[in-house]
Each structure stands twice: as C-alpha cells, then as structure tokens.
Design a protein around this motif. Structure first.
Motif, PDB file in Angstrom:
ATOM      1  N   ARG A   1      -3.572   0.711   4.472  1.00 35.95           N
ATOM      2  CA  ARG A   1      -3.796  -0.638   3.942  1.00 35.95           C
ATOM      3  C   ARG A   1      -5.261  -0.856   3.571  1.00 35.95           C
ATOM      4  NH1 ARG A   1      -4.664  -6.183   5.530  1.00 35.95           N
ATOM      5  NH2 ARG A   1      -3.199  -7.588   4.450  1.00 35.95           N
ATOM      6  N   GLY A   2      -6.153  -0.157   4.233  1.00 34.66           N
ATOM      7  CA  GLY A   2      -7.569  -0.299   3.922  1.00 34.66           C
ATOM      8  C   GLY A   2      -7.880   0.093   2.490  1.00 34.66           C
ATOM      9  N   GLU A   3      -7.191   1.106   1.965  1.00 34.09           N
ATOM     10  CA  GLU A   3      -7.409   1.501   0.575  1.00 34.09           C
ATOM     11  C   GLU A   3      -6.951   0.406  -0.380  1.00 34.09           C
ATOM     12  OE1 GLU A   3      -7.381   6.369   0.768  1.00 34.09           O
ATOM     13  OE2 GLU A   3      -5.670   5.341  -0.148  1.00 34.09           O
ATOM     14  N   LEU A   4      -5.879  -0.291  -0.035  1.00 31.89           N
ATOM     15  CA  LEU A   4      -5.417  -1.396  -0.874  1.00 31.89           C
ATOM     16  C   LEU A   4      -6.445  -2.530  -0.866  1.00 31.89           C
ATOM     17  CD1 LEU A   4      -3.418  -2.982  -2.567  1.00 31.89           C
ATOM     18  CD2 LEU A   4      -2.176  -3.560  -0.468  1.00 31.89           C
ATOM     19  N   ALA A   5      -6.986  -2.832   0.304  1.00 28.78           N
ATOM     20  CA  ALA A   5      -7.999  -3.882   0.375  1.00 28.78           C
ATOM     21  C   ALA A   5      -9.219  -3.514  -0.466  1.00 28.78           C
ATOM     22  CB  ALA A   5      -8.401  -4.119   1.833  1.00 28.78           C
TER      23      ALA A   5
ATOM     24  N   TRP B   1       0.828  -1.210   0.000  1.00 30.89           N
ATOM     25  CA  TRP B   1       0.000   0.000   0.000  1.00 30.89           C
ATOM     26  C   TRP B   1       0.858   1.253   0.000  1.00 30.89           C
ATOM     27  CZ3 TRP B   1       0.148   3.692   3.831  1.00 30.89           C
ATOM     28  CH2 TRP B   1       0.669   3.322   5.088  1.00 30.89           C
ATOM     29  N   GLU B   2       2.025   1.185   0.649  1.00 31.60           N
ATOM     30  CA  GLU B   2       2.923   2.339   0.669  1.00 31.60           C
ATOM     31  C   GLU B   2       3.523   2.581  -0.713  1.00 31.60           C
ATOM     32  OE1 GLU B   2       4.716   2.392   5.176  1.00 31.60           O
ATOM     33  OE2 GLU B   2       5.511   0.883   3.801  1.00 31.60           O
ATOM     34  N   ASP B   3       3.977   1.520  -1.368  1.00 31.00           N
ATOM     35  CA  ASP B   3       4.607   1.693  -2.673  1.00 31.00           C
ATOM     36  C   ASP B   3       3.605   1.986  -3.775  1.00 31.00           C
ATOM     37  OD1 ASP B   3       7.358   1.541  -2.085  1.00 31.00           O
ATOM     38  OD2 ASP B   3       7.196  -0.619  -1.799  1.00 31.00           O
TER      39      ASP B   3
END
Length: 230
Positions: free
Chosen positions: A143-147, A135-137
C-alpha cells in the motif's frame, strides 16, 4: 500468442512476474524505485503485468485505448516491439460511467505534467473497479507504493486523505462530497459500524509474489510473449 495472455502459464502470479520481467528486465521484488522515473516505470509495468494475469485484452483491463497502450510501451519500454495485431486496430477506450467519474477526478487533481499522469488517471480508475485492494489490483508490492504514486501524480487529492482512509472508499467519498451528497450520517468515524470498510487493514501479499521462495524467474532467450518481443 494472444496478447491477453502475455505468458502461457496456469499460475497467474507467474504470468504477472514474467510480464514484468519482459518489460523491465528484472523481478518485481528487485525493482529499484529510488528515483521518480524508476518508480514511474515500476508502476506502469506493474499495472500492465497485473492486467496480463486476467482474461480480457490488456488494453481493456488497464483502461487505455490500444493506441494509448502502444504509446505507453514505446515511451517507457522501448525494447518491446509490438507484434500483436490487436494493438494495431486502434481500439478506443471503453469505460463505464463509474470509471469515467474516477478518471476525471484524478485527472483534475494531477500534480505532474505529461502523458504519465494522464495515463495513470485512466489506469487507476479502471483498476479501481476490480475486487481486491487497489494496490493489489495495480500490481504494486504494498500500500505504501500506492500512497507514493498518488502523492507524486495526484498530490492535491492525496493530501485530502488526512485520516488514511482506504483509497477506493476515499475516491468515492470525494466524488459524493464534491456533488454535495452525504454518504455517511455518523458524526465520528470511530462510532460507525462500517469503520473497517473505510479504514481497515490493507496489508497482504502482492499478487505477483512468487508462491515458492526457491522458484526464481528464468527468462528464456530470446523472450517472446503475447505479441511482444524484446
């Protein structure tokens, strides 16, 4: 100015913020992602902004050909005019076998139609080889946005992560399992000495978070950066 540096700043975080602001007109912390279309634009802008913080040409760092990146910008950020000659050279996508495997996995598990899911499969796969949390890269805020991204565009794959494994570890686990390989001999994950590598905390500060709370982004007018203008 070279497109590999969208903003000429020594502070990488500020470079990312400036790029995101150039694309969307707002600070990443203030992005409205309530609708799916707004969320998609936020994700795409975040990935491009994260890539702009690094040294190589942006299309290399986002995993797209120059033509694909130009099409992405034209479709999602129409106010941006492309003036940098490197995006006009029709450079092909250059990816390793590792990146291609993750891209193909994601592409096969798409749950949305159109260019965005196809671009994101390549972009996520390329950013997955960078050293930080995924999620950072990707330049996301948490991390919620990645999920949410994976559930929206790659729902069948996301649904298989029932134990909330770290996403990069999960991708490679699925690749091995689909090939009939066994990557872990422990019958129960909680008994494994590498448990934290697979399931450890992924919290942290966004790469594009401002380092001084009172330092607000001041977008110059007109804005010109790295061969793009708005």
């Amino acid at each position: 100015m070279n497109i590999t540096r969208v903003a000429d700043a020594s502070d990488g975080a500020h470079t990312g913020i400036a790029t995101y602001h150039l694309l969307t007109g707002c600070h990443p912390a203030k992005a409205d992602i309530s609708s799916d279309s707004d969320f998609d634009r936020h994700v795409l802008a975040s990935i491009v902004a994260a890539a702009a913080m690094e040294a190589e040409p942006i299309f290399d760092k986002v995993g797209l050909s120059s033509d694909e990146l130009a099409a992405l910008l034209e479709q999602n950020f129409p106010s941006i005019r492309i003036e940098d000659e490197k995006l006009l050279l029709h450079c092909k996508r250059d990816e390793s076998d590792e990146v291609a495997m993750v891209r193909d996995l994601l592409f096969a598990q798409r749950s949305t139609e159109g260019d965005t899911g196809r671009w994101l499969a390549a972009m996520i796969a390329r950013r997955a080889i960078e050293p930080n949390h995924l999620w950072e890269d990707l330049g996301l805020r948490d991390r919620g946005e990645l999920a949410r991204l994976l559930r929206r565009h790659f729902a069948p794959l996301a649904a298989r992560n029932i134990n909330n494994m770290r996403w990069k570890r999960f991708f490679y686990r699925i690749l091995c399992e689909d090939d009939g390989l066994v990557i872990c001999t422990m019958p129960v994950c909680t008994q494994c000495t590498d448990f934290n590598l697979c399931f450890g905390d992924e919290s942290g500060q966004s790469r594009m978070a401002e380092r001084r709370r009172d330092a607000l982004l001041q977008a110059p007018a007109p804005v010109t950066a790295g061969g793009w203008t708005s």
